[in-house]
Design an enzyme around this catalytic site. Sequence first.
Site, short mmCIF file in Angstrom:
data_model
loop_
_atom_site.label_atom_id
_atom_site.label_comp_id
_atom_site.label_asym_id
_atom_site.label_seq_id
_atom_site.Cartn_x
_atom_site.Cartn_y
_atom_site.Cartn_z
N SER A 194 0.84 -1.19 0.00
CA SER A 194 0.00 0.00 0.00
C SER A 194 0.87 1.24 0.00
CB SER A 194 -0.90 0.01 1.23
OG SER A 194 -1.48 1.30 1.36
N HIS A 217 -1.07 -1.27 -4.29
CA HIS A 217 -2.37 -0.98 -3.65
C HIS A 217 -2.51 0.53 -3.44
CE1 HIS A 217 -5.88 -2.25 -1.21
NE2 HIS A 217 -5.54 -1.27 -0.38
N ASP A 265 -4.92 3.44 -1.99
CA ASP A 265 -6.04 3.68 -1.07
C ASP A 265 -6.68 5.02 -1.34
OD1 ASP A 265 -6.17 1.37 0.72
OD2 ASP A 265 -4.12 1.92 1.24
N MET A 285 -9.56 7.58 -0.36
CA MET A 285 -10.47 7.90 0.77
C MET A 285 -11.07 9.28 0.55
SD MET A 285 -8.23 6.57 3.98
CE MET A 285 -7.17 5.11 3.87
N HIS A 299 -8.30 0.64 -4.14
CA HIS A 299 -9.24 0.36 -3.05
C HIS A 299 -10.05 1.63 -2.77
CE1 HIS A 299 -9.58 -0.85 1.53
NE2 HIS A 299 -10.76 -0.85 0.92
N MET A 304 -12.41 3.63 -0.77
CA MET A 304 -13.10 3.78 0.52
C MET A 304 -13.89 5.08 0.43
SD MET A 304 -9.97 2.47 2.83
CE MET A 304 -8.87 2.73 1.45
N MET A 312 -11.35 -6.65 5.21
CA MET A 312 -10.58 -5.67 5.98
C MET A 312 -10.24 -6.27 7.35
SD MET A 312 -10.00 -3.06 4.13
CE MET A 312 -9.17 -2.09 5.39
N GLY A 370 -9.40 3.43 6.94
CA GLY A 370 -9.20 4.86 7.17
C GLY A 370 -7.75 5.26 7.36
N GLY A 377 -3.42 3.85 7.80
CA GLY A 377 -2.39 2.83 7.82
C GLY A 377 -1.87 2.68 9.24
N GLY A 378 -1.09 1.60 9.45
CA GLY A 378 -0.38 1.44 10.71
C GLY A 378 -1.22 1.02 11.91
N ASP A 387 -6.37 -6.80 4.23
CA ASP A 387 -5.79 -5.45 4.25
C ASP A 387 -5.92 -4.88 5.65
OD1 ASP A 387 -5.02 -2.83 3.73
OD2 ASP A 387 -6.72 -2.38 2.40
C1 DX5 Z 1 -6.52 1.16 5.54
C2 DX5 Z 1 -6.05 0.92 4.12
C3 DX5 Z 1 -4.88 0.03 4.04
C4 DX5 Z 1 -3.64 0.56 4.71
C5 DX5 Z 1 -2.91 -0.62 5.26
O1 DX5 Z 1 -7.75 1.79 5.53
O2 DX5 Z 1 -7.08 0.32 3.35
O3 DX5 Z 1 -4.58 -0.36 2.71
O4 DX5 Z 1 -2.78 1.27 3.87
O5 DX5 Z 1 -1.86 -0.18 6.03
P1 DX5 Z 1 -1.10 -1.12 7.06
O6 DX5 Z 1 -0.56 -2.29 6.30
O7 DX5 Z 1 -0.05 -0.22 7.58
O8 DX5 Z 1 -2.10 -1.54 8.09
ZN ZN Z 2 -6.50 -0.56 1.38
#
Ligand code: DX5
Ligand code: ZN
Length: 212
Positions: A9, A34, A36, A38, A67, A69, A138, A143, A145-146, A173
């Site tokens: 991602s 990937h 993301d 949002m 992806h 969202m 999910m 929303g 990362g991390g 993910d």
């Molecule tokens: C979260 C995203 C993920 C995110 C994953 O809403 O859809 O793709 O980037 O990040 P990690 O791997 O750090 O959890």
């Molecule tokens: Zn994602």
Amino acid sequence: MSKVIISPSILSADFANLERDIKRVEKAGADWLHVDVMDGHFVPNITIGVPVVKSIKKVASIPLDVHLMIENPEKYIEPFAKAGADILTFHYEAVQDVKSVIDLIKSFGVKAGMSIKPKTNAKEVIKYLNDLDLLLVMTVEPGFGGQSFMSDCADKLPIIKQNAKDNLIIQVDGGINAETAKICTSKGANSLVAGNYVYNSQDIQKAIESLR
Ligand code: DX5
Ligand code: ZN
């Protein structure tokens, strides 16, 4: 099982050095990228839109796994398809007519994916599995990362796997690292998204290999 598809991602990349960070994961053996998207409504965060996807397409040599969202994803399928998405994944919770969104994605020659949030029951989506190319489970609240992996979400994977056609891509993910990847692949996932784990590692190639 055939090869697991690894989709780093870019949410965890340095957006000021996006091309460099895309090349880094490509060189390290990533299968997909990937992306993301949002909108600040479906999730409480705003990230990437159509123009950025279009620019990424010019420099990326692996498929773009986009992806969405966002609310009303049906409004944005055509622009994202034309921007170069190879896989478009929308959220089950964001649409009224699931089948028509799947058909719309496919009409642009793009792979159709659908995602479920942690609180959505896997049984609700079984009836759509035959129409989908990809189902994304999910493993965090979408929303950011991390975040930490939610292990109860992985328990949906066997239910999806049991009811899926052989070629369905079952993706996870959120909070994926070497340890949680093993849990997910043992339960039926064949595609892993990882942001933080890949981009914050000292050795990106080793990190990607450790997910396989
Ligand atoms: C979260 C995203 C993920 C995110 C994953 O809403 O859809 O793709 O980037 O990040 P990690 O791997 O750090 O959890
Ligand atoms: Zn994602």
